[in-house]
Design a protein around this motif. Structure first.
Motif, PDB file in Angstrom:
ATOM      1  N   TYR A  17      42.702  35.428  40.203  1.00 17.76           N
ATOM      2  CA  TYR A  17      42.991  36.710  39.552  1.00 17.76           C
ATOM      3  C   TYR A  17      42.552  36.635  38.088  1.00 17.76           C
ATOM      4  O   TYR A  17      42.432  35.529  37.523  1.00 17.76           O
ATOM      5  CB  TYR A  17      44.503  37.011  39.642  1.00 17.76           C
ATOM      6  CG  TYR A  17      45.334  36.068  38.812  1.00 17.76           C
ATOM      7  CD1 TYR A  17      45.647  34.775  39.266  1.00 17.76           C
ATOM      8  CD2 TYR A  17      45.774  36.429  37.536  1.00 17.76           C
ATOM      9  CE1 TYR A  17      46.376  33.900  38.481  1.00 17.76           C
ATOM     10  CE2 TYR A  17      46.511  35.545  36.746  1.00 17.76           C
ATOM     11  CZ  TYR A  17      46.802  34.286  37.230  1.00 17.76           C
ATOM     12  OH  TYR A  17      47.513  33.411  36.440  1.00 17.76           O
ATOM     13  N   LYS A  49      37.266  26.156  34.845  1.00 15.94           N
ATOM     14  CA  LYS A  49      37.429  24.925  34.059  1.00 15.94           C
ATOM     15  C   LYS A  49      37.600  23.690  34.929  1.00 15.94           C
ATOM     16  O   LYS A  49      37.104  22.624  34.611  1.00 15.94           O
ATOM     17  CB  LYS A  49      38.633  25.055  33.111  1.00 15.94           C
ATOM     18  CG  LYS A  49      38.333  25.911  31.894  1.00 15.94           C
ATOM     19  CD  LYS A  49      39.536  25.971  30.974  1.00 15.94           C
ATOM     20  CE  LYS A  49      39.329  27.023  29.901  1.00 15.94           C
ATOM     21  NZ  LYS A  49      40.571  27.317  29.166  1.00 15.94           N
ATOM     22  N   ILE A  50      38.352  23.815  36.025  1.00 15.17           N
ATOM     23  CA  ILE A  50      38.586  22.629  36.852  1.00 15.17           C
ATOM     24  C   ILE A  50      37.637  22.563  38.039  1.00 15.17           C
ATOM     25  O   ILE A  50      37.663  21.611  38.806  1.00 15.17           O
ATOM     26  CB  ILE A  50      40.062  22.541  37.340  1.00 15.17           C
ATOM     27  CG1 ILE A  50      40.442  23.750  38.213  1.00 15.17           C
ATOM     28  CG2 ILE A  50      41.015  22.405  36.171  1.00 15.17           C
ATOM     29  CD1 ILE A  50      41.839  23.636  38.809  1.00 15.17           C
ATOM     30  N   LEU A  62      47.795  28.789  46.762  1.00 12.63           N
ATOM     31  CA  LEU A  62      47.513  28.285  45.413  1.00 12.63           C
ATOM     32  C   LEU A  62      46.991  29.459  44.603  1.00 12.63           C
ATOM     33  O   LEU A  62      46.079  30.161  45.051  1.00 12.63           O
ATOM     34  CB  LEU A  62      46.464  27.177  45.493  1.00 12.63           C
ATOM     35  CG  LEU A  62      45.941  26.620  44.174  1.00 12.63           C
ATOM     36  CD1 LEU A  62      47.051  25.946  43.388  1.00 12.63           C
ATOM     37  CD2 LEU A  62      44.821  25.623  44.437  1.00 12.63           C
ATOM     38  N   ILE A  63      47.591  29.687  43.447  1.00 12.86           N
ATOM     39  CA  ILE A  63      47.140  30.819  42.621  1.00 12.86           C
ATOM     40  C   ILE A  63      46.636  30.310  41.273  1.00 12.86           C
ATOM     41  O   ILE A  63      47.316  29.547  40.584  1.00 12.86           O
ATOM     42  CB  ILE A  63      48.256  31.884  42.467  1.00 12.86           C
ATOM     43  CG1 ILE A  63      47.742  33.071  41.665  1.00 12.86           C
ATOM     44  CG2 ILE A  63      49.532  31.317  41.871  1.00 12.86           C
ATOM     45  CD1 ILE A  63      48.599  34.315  41.773  1.00 12.86           C
ATOM     46  N   LEU A  64      45.424  30.708  40.956  1.00 20.96           N
ATOM     47  CA  LEU A  64      44.810  30.323  39.677  1.00 20.96           C
ATOM     48  C   LEU A  64      44.097  31.540  39.098  1.00 20.96           C
ATOM     49  O   LEU A  64      43.647  32.414  39.858  1.00 20.96           O
ATOM     50  CB  LEU A  64      43.760  29.219  39.885  1.00 20.96           C
ATOM     51  CG  LEU A  64      44.222  27.836  40.337  1.00 20.96           C
ATOM     52  CD1 LEU A  64      43.005  26.957  40.645  1.00 20.96           C
ATOM     53  CD2 LEU A  64      45.094  27.170  39.278  1.00 20.96           C
ATOM     54  N   ILE A 115      42.937  36.396  34.231  1.00 16.08           N
ATOM     55  CA  ILE A 115      44.045  35.848  33.434  1.00 16.08           C
ATOM     56  C   ILE A 115      44.708  36.923  32.567  1.00 16.08           C
ATOM     57  O   ILE A 115      45.888  36.818  32.230  1.00 16.08           O
ATOM     58  CB  ILE A 115      43.571  34.647  32.579  1.00 16.08           C
ATOM     59  CG1 ILE A 115      44.778  33.801  32.140  1.00 16.08           C
ATOM     60  CG2 ILE A 115      42.751  35.092  31.361  1.00 16.08           C
ATOM     61  CD1 ILE A 115      44.455  32.403  31.704  1.00 16.08           C
ATOM     62  N   PHE A 141      37.461  24.088  40.872  1.00 16.31           N
ATOM     63  CA  PHE A 141      38.223  23.855  42.097  1.00 16.31           C
ATOM     64  C   PHE A 141      37.429  24.226  43.358  1.00 16.31           C
ATOM     65  O   PHE A 141      37.435  23.466  44.340  1.00 16.31           O
ATOM     66  CB  PHE A 141      39.541  24.652  42.051  1.00 16.31           C
ATOM     67  CG  PHE A 141      40.492  24.294  43.156  1.00 16.31           C
ATOM     68  CD1 PHE A 141      41.403  23.254  42.996  1.00 16.31           C
ATOM     69  CD2 PHE A 141      40.473  24.969  44.366  1.00 16.31           C
ATOM     70  CE1 PHE A 141      42.264  22.906  44.014  1.00 16.31           C
ATOM     71  CE2 PHE A 141      41.338  24.630  45.394  1.00 16.31           C
ATOM     72  CZ  PHE A 141      42.237  23.598  45.219  1.00 16.31           C
ATOM     73  N   ILE A 148      50.384  40.939  36.704  1.00 15.56           N
ATOM     74  CA  ILE A 148      50.715  39.569  37.089  1.00 15.56           C
ATOM     75  C   ILE A 148      51.944  39.502  38.007  1.00 15.56           C
ATOM     76  O   ILE A 148      51.920  38.791  39.020  1.00 15.56           O
ATOM     77  CB  ILE A 148      50.851  38.634  35.847  1.00 15.56           C
ATOM     78  CG1 ILE A 148      51.135  37.191  36.256  1.00 15.56           C
ATOM     79  CG2 ILE A 148      51.871  39.126  34.853  1.00 15.56           C
ATOM     80  CD1 ILE A 148      50.007  36.475  36.910  1.00 15.56           C
ATOM     81  N   LYS A 178      50.921  37.813  46.581  1.00 16.89           N
ATOM     82  CA  LYS A 178      50.645  36.456  47.093  1.00 16.89           C
ATOM     83  C   LYS A 178      51.704  36.051  48.129  1.00 16.89           C
ATOM     84  O   LYS A 178      51.374  35.524  49.189  1.00 16.89           O
ATOM     85  CB  LYS A 178      50.637  35.464  45.929  1.00 16.89           C
ATOM     86  CG  LYS A 178      50.657  33.996  46.327  1.00 16.89           C
ATOM     87  CD  LYS A 178      50.782  33.091  45.120  1.00 16.89           C
ATOM     88  CE  LYS A 178      52.149  33.054  44.511  1.00 16.89           C
ATOM     89  NZ  LYS A 178      53.123  32.162  45.122  1.00 16.89           N
ATOM     90  N   LEU A 235      51.820  38.311  41.978  1.00 16.43           N
ATOM     91  CA  LEU A 235      52.607  37.159  42.463  1.00 16.43           C
ATOM     92  C   LEU A 235      53.394  37.571  43.718  1.00 16.43           C
ATOM     93  O   LEU A 235      53.512  36.804  44.671  1.00 16.43           O
ATOM     94  CB  LEU A 235      53.556  36.655  41.379  1.00 16.43           C
ATOM     95  CG  LEU A 235      52.908  35.882  40.212  1.00 16.43           C
ATOM     96  CD1 LEU A 235      53.917  35.632  39.096  1.00 16.43           C
ATOM     97  CD2 LEU A 235      52.301  34.558  40.689  1.00 16.43           C
ATOM     98  N   GLU A 273      39.526  31.992  35.162  1.00 19.28           N
ATOM     99  CA  GLU A 273      39.198  31.116  34.037  1.00 19.28           C
ATOM    100  C   GLU A 273      39.653  29.677  34.305  1.00 19.28           C
ATOM    101  O   GLU A 273      38.920  28.721  34.009  1.00 19.28           O
ATOM    102  CB  GLU A 273      39.863  31.652  32.759  1.00 19.28           C
ATOM    103  CG  GLU A 273      39.315  32.993  32.278  1.00 19.28           C
ATOM    104  CD  GLU A 273      39.816  34.206  33.073  1.00 19.28           C
ATOM    105  OE1 GLU A 273      40.662  34.044  33.990  1.00 19.28           O
ATOM    106  OE2 GLU A 273      39.356  35.322  32.788  1.00 19.28           O
ATOM    107  N   GLU A 274      40.861  29.531  34.852  1.00 20.08           N
ATOM    108  CA  GLU A 274      41.369  28.187  35.165  1.00 20.08           C
ATOM    109  C   GLU A 274      40.487  27.527  36.224  1.00 20.08           C
ATOM    110  O   GLU A 274      40.158  26.339  36.128  1.00 20.08           O
ATOM    111  CB  GLU A 274      42.815  28.280  35.674  1.00 20.08           C
ATOM    112  CG  GLU A 274      43.831  28.609  34.591  1.00 20.08           C
ATOM    113  CD  GLU A 274      45.223  28.824  35.140  1.00 20.08           C
ATOM    114  OE1 GLU A 274      46.162  28.181  34.652  1.00 20.08           O
ATOM    115  OE2 GLU A 274      45.396  29.648  36.074  1.00 20.08           O
TER     116      GLU A 274
END
Lengths: 137, 97
Positions: free
Chosen positions: B40, B81-82, B72-74, B42, B84, B47, B54, B51, B77-78
Motif C-alpha cells: 500500500y 528498500k528490502i 504480510l503488509i508493507l 505509505i 522483498f 491506513i 487485510k 488494515l 516504499e518499504e
C-alpha cells in the motif's frame, strides 16, 4: 491484569520459539521473572530500578510500519515488540515509528542486549552502537 | 464471510493496493499455509481501513481454502528498500489470472 486488557492478537508466533525466548530471558541478570499474559504477550519483570517490559511477540517475515501500527493500536499496554524467528526482520520505517511511540522494536538478538538498558537507551538500543560505547569505557 | 469480486476490486483500486503470493505455496504440492503480501502507499489516508481490509481478506481466504493464511503488509516504499518481492520470488496475483 486480564488478557483482554492487552487487546486483540494480530499474528500467532511459534510456541517453541516463545519457550526458548522465556528461558533465555530468565538467564539475564536484569530479569527477575517472566509472566505469560497470552501466547503473544509476556510481562518481563526486571530487578532493581529497571521497569517492566510488556513484550509483544511477532512471527512475521518482515514487520512493516502498517503492522506495527496495528499491534500498537490493538495492544496499548505493550512497550516492546520482538520479531521472533531468525529469519524475521523489521523495516527501518517500523523501527522509527516505534521509537516515536516510545516502544522498543527489536530482533531476538537485539532484545537480549536491550534488556540491560532503561528508558530512551532501551528504546533506541542498537547492538553495534551500544557495544562500541561499552568497549570505549 | 464472503466478498464479491466487484467489491474486492473497488477496494483494491481505492486503497491503491497490490496483492502478491509467496512462500511454500509456490513450490510445494501440499503447502501448510498461504503467504500473502499486501502493498500500500505509505502516505495512504486509508491506513486504518486497509488494515481492516487485510483482515477481511485473510478471513475470506481461510474460509474458502480451509488453510491458514499469513498476511504480510508493507508499504511500497518499504518493499522497495528490502527488495522483498525479488528475494522471495513473490508473484503478483494479477499476473496469474
Amino acid at each position: 491484569m486480564k488478557d483482554s486488557d492487552y487487546g486483540e492478537r494480530v499474528m500467532k508466533p511459534l510456541g517453541q520459539g516463545v519457550d526458548y525466548l522465556i528461558n533465555l530471558l530468565m538467564t539475564k541478570p536484569t530479569v527477575e521473572s517472566v509472566d505469560i499474559i497470552s501466547n503473544q504477550i509476556l510481562n518481563i519483570k526486571r530487578k532493581r530500578n529497571y521497569s517492566d517490559i510488556v513484550l509483544y511477540i511477532v512471527d512475521a517475515y518482515s514487520l512493516g510500519i502498517g503492522a506495527t501500527l496495528e499491534i500498537i493500536t490493538k495492544n496499548p499496554s505493550v512497550n516492546c515488540i520482538v520479531v521472533l524467528s531468525n529469519w524475521n526482520q523489521y523495516t527501518g520505517e517500523a523501527k522509527e515509528f516505534s521509537k516515536t511511540k516510545g516502544i522498543g522494536l527489536f530482533t531476538f538478538c537485539e532484545l537480549m542486549g536491550a534488556v540491560y538498558y532503561e528508558g530512551k537507551k532501551f528504546i533506541e538500543y542498537s547492538p553495534h552502537k551500544d557495544d562500541d560505547e561499552k568497549r570505549k569505557i | 464471510m464472503m466478498m464479491k469480486k466487484e467489491k474486492y476490486s473497488y477496494y483494491i483500486h481505492k486503497y491503491r493496493i497490490s496483492i502478491y503470493i509467496f512462500g511454500s505455496i509456490l513450490y510445494k504440492k501440499y503447502p501448510k499455509d498461504i503467504d500473502i503480501l499486501m502493498l500500500y502507499p505509505i502516505d495512504s489516508i486509508y491506513i486504518k481501513e486497509l488494515l481492516e481490509f487485510k483482515n477481511i481478506i485473510k478471513i475470506c481466504l481461510e474460509e474458502k481454502l480451509l488453510m491458514d493464511v499469513d498476511m504480510l503488509i508493507l508499504s511500497y516504499e518499504e518493499e522497495r528498500k528490502i527488495n522483498f518481492i525479488k528475494n522471495e520470488g513473490a508473484i503478483n496475483l494479477l499476473d496469474i489470472r
